[in-house]
Each structure stands twice: as structure tokens, then as C-alpha cells.
Design a protein around this motif. Structure first.
Motif, PDB file in Angstrom:
ATOM      1  N   ILE A   1      -3.013   7.697   1.721  1.00  0.00           N
ATOM      2  CA  ILE A   1      -2.726   7.178   3.055  1.00  0.00           C
ATOM      3  C   ILE A   1      -2.633   8.320   4.065  1.00  0.00           C
ATOM      4  O   ILE A   1      -3.117   8.216   5.195  1.00  0.00           O
ATOM      5  CB  ILE A   1      -1.437   6.339   3.042  1.00  0.00           C
ATOM      6  CG1 ILE A   1      -1.681   5.047   2.258  1.00  0.00           C
ATOM      7  CG2 ILE A   1      -0.985   6.025   4.466  1.00  0.00           C
ATOM      8  CD1 ILE A   1      -0.477   4.149   2.142  1.00  0.00           C
TER       9      ILE A   1
ATOM     10  N   GLY B   1       1.794  -0.506  10.524  1.00  0.00           N
ATOM     11  CA  GLY B   1       1.632   0.646   9.655  1.00  0.00           C
ATOM     12  C   GLY B   1       2.784   1.618   9.791  1.00  0.00           C
ATOM     13  O   GLY B   1       3.297   2.142   8.797  1.00  0.00           O
TER      14      GLY B   1
ATOM     15  N   PHE C   1      -3.499   1.839   9.991  1.00  0.00           N
ATOM     16  CA  PHE C   1      -2.423   2.645   9.406  1.00  0.00           C
ATOM     17  C   PHE C   1      -1.470   3.234  10.440  1.00  0.00           C
ATOM     18  O   PHE C   1      -0.323   3.544  10.112  1.00  0.00           O
ATOM     19  CB  PHE C   1      -3.014   3.774   8.548  1.00  0.00           C
ATOM     20  CG  PHE C   1      -3.605   3.291   7.264  1.00  0.00           C
ATOM     21  CD1 PHE C   1      -2.789   2.934   6.189  1.00  0.00           C
ATOM     22  CD2 PHE C   1      -4.972   3.176   7.108  1.00  0.00           C
ATOM     23  CE1 PHE C   1      -3.325   2.484   4.993  1.00  0.00           C
ATOM     24  CE2 PHE C   1      -5.528   2.724   5.922  1.00  0.00           C
ATOM     25  CZ  PHE C   1      -4.696   2.370   4.870  1.00  0.00           C
TER      26      PHE C   1
ATOM     27  N   LEU D   1       0.830  -1.207   0.000  1.00  0.00           N
ATOM     28  CA  LEU D   1       0.000   0.000   0.000  1.00  0.00           C
ATOM     29  C   LEU D   1       0.862   1.254   0.000  1.00  0.00           C
ATOM     30  O   LEU D   1       0.635   2.185  -0.778  1.00  0.00           O
ATOM     31  CB  LEU D   1      -0.922   0.007   1.219  1.00  0.00           C
ATOM     32  CG  LEU D   1      -2.020  -1.057   1.274  1.00  0.00           C
ATOM     33  CD1 LEU D   1      -2.748  -0.983   2.606  1.00  0.00           C
ATOM     34  CD2 LEU D   1      -2.996  -0.886   0.127  1.00  0.00           C
ATOM     35  N   TYR D   2       1.855   1.265   0.871  1.00  0.00           N
ATOM     36  CA  TYR D   2       2.723   2.445   0.966  1.00  0.00           C
ATOM     37  C   TYR D   2       3.615   2.579  -0.267  1.00  0.00           C
ATOM     38  O   TYR D   2       3.939   3.692  -0.690  1.00  0.00           O
ATOM     39  CB  TYR D   2       3.585   2.367   2.226  1.00  0.00           C
ATOM     40  CG  TYR D   2       2.882   2.830   3.477  1.00  0.00           C
ATOM     41  CD1 TYR D   2       2.891   4.178   3.850  1.00  0.00           C
ATOM     42  CD2 TYR D   2       2.199   1.932   4.287  1.00  0.00           C
ATOM     43  CE1 TYR D   2       2.241   4.600   4.999  1.00  0.00           C
ATOM     44  CE2 TYR D   2       1.549   2.351   5.439  1.00  0.00           C
ATOM     45  CZ  TYR D   2       1.572   3.693   5.783  1.00  0.00           C
ATOM     46  OH  TYR D   2       0.922   4.115   6.922  1.00  0.00           O
TER      47      TYR D   2
ATOM     48  N   GLU E   1      -4.978   8.551   7.389  1.00  0.00           N
ATOM     49  CA  GLU E   1      -4.399   8.606   8.735  1.00  0.00           C
ATOM     50  C   GLU E   1      -5.038   9.711   9.578  1.00  0.00           C
ATOM     51  O   GLU E   1      -5.009   9.635  10.809  1.00  0.00           O
ATOM     52  CB  GLU E   1      -2.896   8.835   8.637  1.00  0.00           C
ATOM     53  CG  GLU E   1      -2.122   7.633   8.141  1.00  0.00           C
ATOM     54  CD  GLU E   1      -0.641   7.924   7.933  1.00  0.00           C
ATOM     55  OE1 GLU E   1       0.142   6.976   7.805  1.00  0.00           O
ATOM     56  OE2 GLU E   1      -0.276   9.130   7.892  1.00  0.00           O
TER      57      GLU E   1
ATOM     58  N   SER F   1       5.448   2.690   6.869  1.00  0.00           N
ATOM     59  CA  SER F   1       5.677   4.097   6.550  1.00  0.00           C
ATOM     60  C   SER F   1       7.158   4.447   6.642  1.00  0.00           C
ATOM     61  O   SER F   1       7.710   5.143   5.782  1.00  0.00           O
ATOM     62  CB  SER F   1       4.868   4.982   7.501  1.00  0.00           C
ATOM     63  OG  SER F   1       5.105   6.353   7.250  1.00  0.00           O
TER      64      SER F   1
END
Length: 270
Positions: A235, A255, A250, A215-216, A239, A259
């Protein structure tokens, strides 16, 4: 024509689902769900167990009809479309299932040739050339084309399934848990492959995943299934939302690790 955030208009949408309701007997999975995807973006689709991620994906590709609502793909409405129209629309999209869904009795090349034989008038020799091209496109060695799925590693089977999904040069690529079962190095390589293909081919990608690193790493926006509907944003936007599940997902330990990994990759990129 209506404007959307970022200066985009409704004409940019290649997928538009409105008022979707899905249910199995009395169990309602989605209710009043709206979902849209812009041309050329990578859209992630996440949610807790039982929120209907794969159910929504199957509705979008025409494998399942919702109980209510409307779905438009590439400007064409799925509901009410006859079999010829639906088949023509399905040719403009490719689907990678979680397990690859390859035919075990066929070689990789023969698997890729299946949609070519069904949906095109290409002669056998040209179909073979196309299949070999798709094998190379997804980063498999040439000799993999002549192997059976059982002779491939899990990561190679994923790539073979992706090659088949790309057989008809689709405009939209649907992915169901593409990195599930892969080790971190294999998953990272698959993420890079998806982003490279999206940029090179101008694909629109919809990806169901639990992989926060994916996803990131490659998603432009993410749609989160909560309370039978969708909350969508980058994202960073998600958040800032107050929903407890989104916050835990997240901003929890995994998460934060994903990140940090993305930030490190950006800092060390040439």
C-alpha cells in the motif's frame, strides 16, 4: 531463475499469469495483463467497477478460460490441461464466493462434505469428523454444523462457506468480497480469522475486496486493475504511484481513515 524485489525468486511464485486477455464479444476486459502471487502472502485485488476483478479470479480458478495468455498455478499450466489434471489442481485450492454459495437443502456439515465426497475416498464417518473440525476451525459453534444456511446469520454463512473452501486442506485460498454485507465488527473478526488461518496453515490468499480496512489490516501486497492491466505493490508503494484512480482510492477520505485505524491498532496492540 530470476530474482524479484525483496530477494525472492521466480520459484516463490505459486500463481503466475502472463499476457492475459479476456473479452465478452467485442468488449475487452483485460489486455496483456500480468499477475503473480508469492507463496504464503495475502494478495488483495481491487479496481473500479467493470475492471474485471471477479473475471480474473474465475480465470485463476479455472472456471473461465481467457481469450489469450498463460496461467500457471502451483507450477502447473491451466491452459491445455485435461479435465483430470484440472480437477487435481483445483483440489489444491479453495474458493469462497461472495454469497457463500452454500447448498440451501444441505446442512453446514453436509455442505462441507460435498468436496470430500467428490475428491476423496474418506468413509462417511470420517468425512463427518472432518466437517466438524472445519466448522470449529472457522470459529463457528459446534451446533452450527447441523443447521441449514437459512438458519444462520450472514456472518455465520460466510464462515460456513470458508469451512467448505478449506475442506480439502488447500494450499491457495481465493476469496471474492469476503466481508461484503458484514457490519464493521463482523468484518474485522473475519479479517482476523483469515490472517490467523493464513499463518497457521501456511496458506497463500488472493482476495478480491472493496473493503479498505481489510486491505490495510491483512494484505501483504495489493494488485490494482487499471487500464486493463495490473499495478502491484505494498500500500505504501501504491500511494506513491501517480495513477489518478489509485491516488483517489488510497489517499481519499476512506483510505486515510483506514490507514489511521491500522496505525491506531498497531499502537494499542499488546
Amino acid at each position: 531463475m530470476t530474482a524479484s524485489p525483496g530477494g525472492r525468486t521466480s520459484a516463490d511464485l505459486v500463481i503466475r499469469a502472463t499476457g492475459i486477455r479476456t473479452q465478452f464479444g467485442s468488449h475487452v476486459v483485460h489486455d496483456g495483463l500480468d499477475f503473480s502471487v508469492r507463496q504464503g502472502e495475502v494478495m488483495g485485488l481491487v479496481g473500479g467497477s467493470g475492471t474485471g476483478k471477479s473475471v480474473l479470479l474465475r480465470c485463476l480458478v479455472g472456471l473461465m478460460r481467457p481469450a489469450a495468455g498463460r496461467i500457471e498455478i502451483l507450477g502447473e499450466e491451466i491452459e491445455g490441461a485435461g479435465d483430470p489434471d484440472l480437477r487435481a489442481l483445483q483440489q489444491r485450492s479453495g474458493m469462497l464466493f461472495q454469497d457463500g454459495a452454500l447448498f440451501s437443502s444441505l446442512t453446514v456439515a453436509q455442505n462441507i462434505e460435498v468436496p470430500l465426497a467428490e475428491h476423496s475416498a474418506l468413509p462417511p464417518g470420517l468425512r463427518r469428523e472432518v466437517s466438524e473440525l472445519k466448522v470449529s476451525l472457522v470459529g463457528l459453534p459446534v451446533e452450527a454444523a447441523h443447521k441449514y444456511p437459512s438458519e444462520l446469520s450472514g456472518g455465520m454463512r460466510k464462515r460456513a462457506g470458508l469451512a467448505r473452501a478449506l475442506a480439502l486442506d488447500p494450499e491457495i485460498l481465493f476469496l471474492d468480497e469476503p466481508t461484503a454485507g458484514l457490519d464493521p465488527i463482523g468484518a474485522n473478526g473475519f479479517d482476523r480469522l483469515i490472517r490467523d488461518l493464513q499463518e497457521a496453515l501456511g496458506l497463500t490468499v488472493v482476495m478480491v475486496t472493496h473493503d479498505l480496512d481489510s486491505l490495510y489490516a491483512i494484505c501483504d501486497r495489493v494488485s490494482v486493475l487499471v487500464d486493463k492491466r495490473v499495478k502491484v505493490g505494498t500500500i505504501a508503494e501504491l500511494e506513491r504511484m501517480s495513477d489518478p484512480w489509485i491516488q483517489d482510492y488510497f489517499l481519499g477520505p476512506r483510505g486515510r481513515a483506514a490507514s489511521s485505524a491500522k496505525q491506531l491498532a498497531e499502537q494499542t496492540a499488546p
